[in-house]
Design a protein around this motif. Structure first.
Motif, PDB file in Angstrom:
ATOM      1  N   CYS A 158     -12.325 -34.911 -19.281  1.00  0.00           N
ATOM      2  CA  CYS A 158     -12.472 -34.314 -17.947  1.00  0.00           C
ATOM      3  C   CYS A 158     -11.171 -33.599 -17.623  1.00  0.00           C
ATOM      4  O   CYS A 158     -10.099 -34.204 -17.640  1.00  0.00           O
ATOM      5  CB  CYS A 158     -12.773 -35.393 -16.913  1.00  0.00           C
ATOM      6  SG  CYS A 158     -12.978 -34.762 -15.218  1.00  0.00           S
ATOM      7  N   THR A 159     -11.253 -32.304 -17.349  1.00  0.00           N
ATOM      8  CA  THR A 159     -10.065 -31.493 -17.078  1.00  0.00           C
ATOM      9  C   THR A 159     -10.117 -30.982 -15.647  1.00  0.00           C
ATOM     10  O   THR A 159     -11.097 -30.345 -15.241  1.00  0.00           O
ATOM     11  CB  THR A 159      -9.983 -30.301 -18.043  1.00  0.00           C
ATOM     12  OG1 THR A 159      -9.985 -30.781 -19.395  1.00  0.00           O
ATOM     13  CG2 THR A 159      -8.715 -29.491 -17.805  1.00  0.00           C
ATOM     14  N   VAL A 160      -9.052 -31.276 -14.890  1.00  0.00           N
ATOM     15  CA  VAL A 160      -8.980 -30.828 -13.498  1.00  0.00           C
ATOM     16  C   VAL A 160      -8.597 -29.356 -13.468  1.00  0.00           C
ATOM     17  O   VAL A 160      -7.648 -28.927 -14.131  1.00  0.00           O
ATOM     18  CB  VAL A 160      -7.956 -31.663 -12.704  1.00  0.00           C
ATOM     19  CG1 VAL A 160      -7.880 -31.171 -11.266  1.00  0.00           C
ATOM     20  CG2 VAL A 160      -8.329 -33.139 -12.751  1.00  0.00           C
ATOM     21  N   LEU A 161      -9.326 -28.563 -12.678  1.00  0.00           N
ATOM     22  CA  LEU A 161      -9.047 -27.147 -12.499  1.00  0.00           C
ATOM     23  C   LEU A 161      -8.436 -26.914 -11.118  1.00  0.00           C
ATOM     24  O   LEU A 161      -8.325 -27.853 -10.311  1.00  0.00           O
ATOM     25  CB  LEU A 161     -10.340 -26.335 -12.651  1.00  0.00           C
ATOM     26  CG  LEU A 161     -11.139 -26.560 -13.951  1.00  0.00           C
ATOM     27  CD1 LEU A 161     -12.435 -25.768 -13.902  1.00  0.00           C
ATOM     28  CD2 LEU A 161     -10.312 -26.182 -15.157  1.00  0.00           C
ATOM     29  N   GLU A 162      -8.014 -25.689 -10.850  1.00  0.00           N
ATOM     30  CA  GLU A 162      -7.494 -25.378  -9.520  1.00  0.00           C
ATOM     31  C   GLU A 162      -8.538 -25.687  -8.457  1.00  0.00           C
ATOM     32  O   GLU A 162      -8.226 -26.143  -7.367  1.00  0.00           O
ATOM     33  CB  GLU A 162      -7.090 -23.902  -9.459  1.00  0.00           C
ATOM     34  CG  GLU A 162      -5.782 -23.594 -10.162  1.00  0.00           C
ATOM     35  CD  GLU A 162      -4.588 -24.301  -9.534  1.00  0.00           C
ATOM     36  OE1 GLU A 162      -4.563 -24.441  -8.298  1.00  0.00           O
ATOM     37  OE2 GLU A 162      -3.691 -24.725 -10.274  1.00  0.00           O
ATOM     38  N   VAL A 163      -9.802 -25.411  -8.802  1.00  0.00           N
ATOM     39  CA  VAL A 163     -10.911 -25.779  -7.925  1.00  0.00           C
ATOM     40  C   VAL A 163     -11.921 -26.537  -8.780  1.00  0.00           C
ATOM     41  O   VAL A 163     -12.500 -25.984  -9.716  1.00  0.00           O
ATOM     42  CB  VAL A 163     -11.575 -24.544  -7.286  1.00  0.00           C
ATOM     43  CG1 VAL A 163     -12.758 -24.982  -6.424  1.00  0.00           C
ATOM     44  CG2 VAL A 163     -10.563 -23.753  -6.459  1.00  0.00           C
ATOM     45  N   GLY A 164     -12.112 -27.830  -8.501  1.00  0.00           N
ATOM     46  CA  GLY A 164     -13.094 -28.612  -9.228  1.00  0.00           C
ATOM     47  C   GLY A 164     -12.573 -29.127 -10.562  1.00  0.00           C
ATOM     48  O   GLY A 164     -11.376 -29.340 -10.748  1.00  0.00           O
ATOM     49  N   PHE A 165     -13.483 -29.308 -11.509  1.00  0.00           N
ATOM     50  CA  PHE A 165     -13.133 -29.845 -12.822  1.00  0.00           C
ATOM     51  C   PHE A 165     -14.170 -29.361 -13.835  1.00  0.00           C
ATOM     52  O   PHE A 165     -15.194 -28.758 -13.481  1.00  0.00           O
ATOM     53  CB  PHE A 165     -13.111 -31.376 -12.788  1.00  0.00           C
ATOM     54  CG  PHE A 165     -14.471 -32.005 -12.576  1.00  0.00           C
ATOM     55  CD1 PHE A 165     -15.220 -32.469 -13.646  1.00  0.00           C
ATOM     56  CD2 PHE A 165     -15.019 -32.107 -11.304  1.00  0.00           C
ATOM     57  CE1 PHE A 165     -16.468 -33.044 -13.465  1.00  0.00           C
ATOM     58  CE2 PHE A 165     -16.277 -32.661 -11.113  1.00  0.00           C
ATOM     59  CZ  PHE A 165     -17.000 -33.135 -12.191  1.00  0.00           C
ATOM     60  N   GLU A 166     -13.889 -29.621 -15.111  1.00  0.00           N
ATOM     61  CA  GLU A 166     -14.863 -29.288 -16.143  1.00  0.00           C
ATOM     62  C   GLU A 166     -14.861 -30.379 -17.205  1.00  0.00           C
ATOM     63  O   GLU A 166     -13.823 -30.996 -17.497  1.00  0.00           O
ATOM     64  CB  GLU A 166     -14.566 -27.934 -16.780  1.00  0.00           C
ATOM     65  CG  GLU A 166     -13.294 -27.872 -17.594  1.00  0.00           C
ATOM     66  CD  GLU A 166     -13.089 -26.519 -18.274  1.00  0.00           C
ATOM     67  OE1 GLU A 166     -13.892 -25.608 -17.982  1.00  0.00           O
ATOM     68  OE2 GLU A 166     -12.144 -26.392 -19.074  1.00  0.00           O
TER      69      GLU A 166
END
Length: 550
Positions: free
Chosen positions: A264-272
């Motif tokens: 699980c990778t955190v993004l600037e908005v949300g995650f993927e």
């Protein structure tokens, strides 16, 4: 006054009667058509705003008599080009102290009138030798002229102070003048400075750390940790630090890994969600194993076995796996100067090239010290060695280290045939005709994948060397780590082909090591007559492991 001309034009438009017309190329300049004006004229003249026929560039001549500087918007007359003032942008590229002078259709860089020795170089830069002035450009000692400027430098033992002109004895060169961090040479001595996050102590030499966290928590929204020098903001475990380095936000991956099966990778908005190599990501966030063997056999030359997230190539009996992990070839044990046979055979095996299909063992005794050399050898070279030294190699009295100096060597033909220290030694007759042979193979994490492939190859070689049959040898195979996995037993059909396939298909699992548990399983289960063991057969158990028994 030195100068250089730079000519540039901007074409507005050229119209005569009711259609565009090319100007006479008296003085040629290339420019960009003003599309807006062309579209207005086109609509006015032809009732259309199309610019499909508008020229993108044209040659025009400048009217030096009336010095036209703007279009009078009369499309019935031949109009001219408008001069561009290049000096309005970046001084026309002229490097100070040069000034830019705009001219009709061009511009030029002009050097100051004083001093009179200025020379314009490259059309943009005013150059003079400041070092030739009586004051050497202000340098206190040495001066070097450069294009458009000059540099002051100092003799040995002195350095420039901050004005870039004056040389002074540099106290900073002597033990940093006692400064704890930075020493700055000055005209009247030196001064000590501290890095950001530190402040100069009252002794004017040492530096004290500033605890930034004491003032407004260092600007951190949550946790502030003082460091020397500087400080660091951090967040509670369910939050992550924003890119500003000060504030925190909720970590969407903290709870249940964001619903992702693997990464699980955190993004600037949300995650993927994402998967490790060897898996495909499904829409629900889960990961599905890719069967690499289904596409071009995963590049394996012979056998391909799909594993969880990967695959394993294996070779037929009589061949070993190359270092590329895909291709196969005949192999020999390989070492250079090992002191024992066990040390030698622990080295990586050598896959032989097509022109070197024999295995050679060589023992050298030098002053009673034994060294073992093994590897692939050209078959003809082996024959030549025997012709040159026809004695029976590796007799009991030879190359044991009893003599001061001795050399023994011989070759053998076959996959890993040089396992023994003396492969050419006369074989002792085997009196065992009927045996139940169980091979127990360690598959724990300490073995590692590549070594496990060697263990499988060795296991296959052992099984293939036996005469398998009803009144001969029966085979059993057990793989273990923390758990015991019996791959096949004595009650199963034991043809050489079936045994080879079973060994090739044996997977590497990793995990802990319980050797004693595996041996006990063989004693309590595999070797029982109820499970296929024969009462009148010799019982042999071979354990292949890198660890200690329990």
């Amino acid at each position: 006054m030195p100068s250089s001309a730079h000519m540039r034009w901007t074409l507005l438009v050229v119209i005569r009667s009711s259609k565009p017309t090319w100007c006479s190329p008296v003085c040629e300049r290339t420019g960009q058509l003003l599309q807006e004006e062309w579209l207005k004229l086109n609509a006015r003249q032809f009732g259309s705003a199309s610019n499909n026929s508008a020229p993108s560039q044209m040659n025009c001549n400048y009217n030096y008599q009336n010095n036209t500087a703007a279009w009078d918007r009369d499309y019935n007359e031949l109009d001219e080009c408008m001069d561009v003032n290049e000096c309005l942008q970046n001084n026309g590229g002229c490097v100070s102290p040069a000034t830019c002078v705009d001219l009709p259709g061009t511009y030029e860089c002009v050097c100051p009138a004083e001093p009179a020795d200025y020379v314009l170089v490259d059309g943009f830069t005013c150059e003079r030798d400041e070092c030739a002035d009586p004051d050497q450009g202000g340098c206190s000692h040495n001066c070097t002229n450069t294009v458009g400027s000059y540099i002051c430098y100092c003799p040995n033992g002195m350095t420039l102070i901050e004005d870039g002109l004056t040389c002074n004895v540099d106290e900073c060169q002597d033990g940093n003048a006692g400064c704890q961090q930075t020493c700055v040479n000055t005209l009247d001595g030196y001064r000590c400075e501290c890095q950001a996050g530190s402040t100069l102590n009252a002794d004017l030499h040492s530096c004290d750390d500033i605890n930034e966290c004491l003032v407004a928590n260092g600007g951190c929204s949550h946790n502030c940790t003082n460091m020397a020098p500087g400080y660091e903001c951090s967040c509670p475990e369910n939050m992550i630090l924003n890119s500003d380095g000060f504030t925190c936000r909720e970590n969407p991956c903290f709870t249940n890994n964001g619903g992702c099966a693997q990464m699980c990778t955190v993004l600037e908005v949300g995650f993927e969600c994402s998967c490790s190599t060897g898996y495909d990501l499904l829409e629900d966030g889960s990961c599905q194993d890719i069967n690499e063997c289904a596409v071009n056999n995963a590049g394996c030359q012979y056998n391909c076995t799909n594993t969880d997230g990967s695959f394993v190539c294996s070779c037929p009996v009589g061949q070993g796996l190359h270092i590329d992990g895909r291709t196969c070839g005949r192999a020999c044990y390989h070492c250079n100067g090992a002191s024992t046979n066990e040390e030698c055979n622990a080295m990586p095996i050598q896959i032989c090239t097509d022109d070197a299909q024999s295995c050679e063992n060589e023992i050298r005794i030098n002053n009673g010290v034994k060294q073992i050399f093994k590897g692939c050898k050209q078959t003809q070279a082996c024959n030549n060695n025997y012709i040159q030294n026809p004695r029976d190699a590796f007799q009991p009295s030879q190359c044991n280290g009893n003599l001061g100096n001795d050399v023994c060597r011989c070759c053998c033909s076959g996959h890993l045939c040089n396992f023994n220290e003396k492969p050419c030694e006369t074989a002792q007759p085997c009196t065992i005709k009927k045996a139940d042979v169980a091979i127990v193979v360690d598959s724990s994490s300490s073995v590692k994948f590549n070594n496990f492939q060697k263990m499988k190859s060795f296991t296959n070689s052992l099984f293939q060397s036996f005469k398998l049959g009803e009144d001969r040898v029966h085979a059993a195979l057990v793989r273990y780590n923390r758990r015991v996995d019996e791959r096949f037993g004595f009650a199963d059909t034991n043809t050489k082909a079936e045994v080879q396939d079973a060994v090739d298909a044996m997977p590497y699992r990793g995990g802990g090591t319980k050797t004693g548990q595996a041996i006990q399983h063989v004693i309590d289960n595999t070797m029982k007559t109820a499970n296929g063991a024969r009462a009148d057969a010799q019982k042999i158990v071979i354990v292949i492991t890198d660890g200690r028994s329990q």
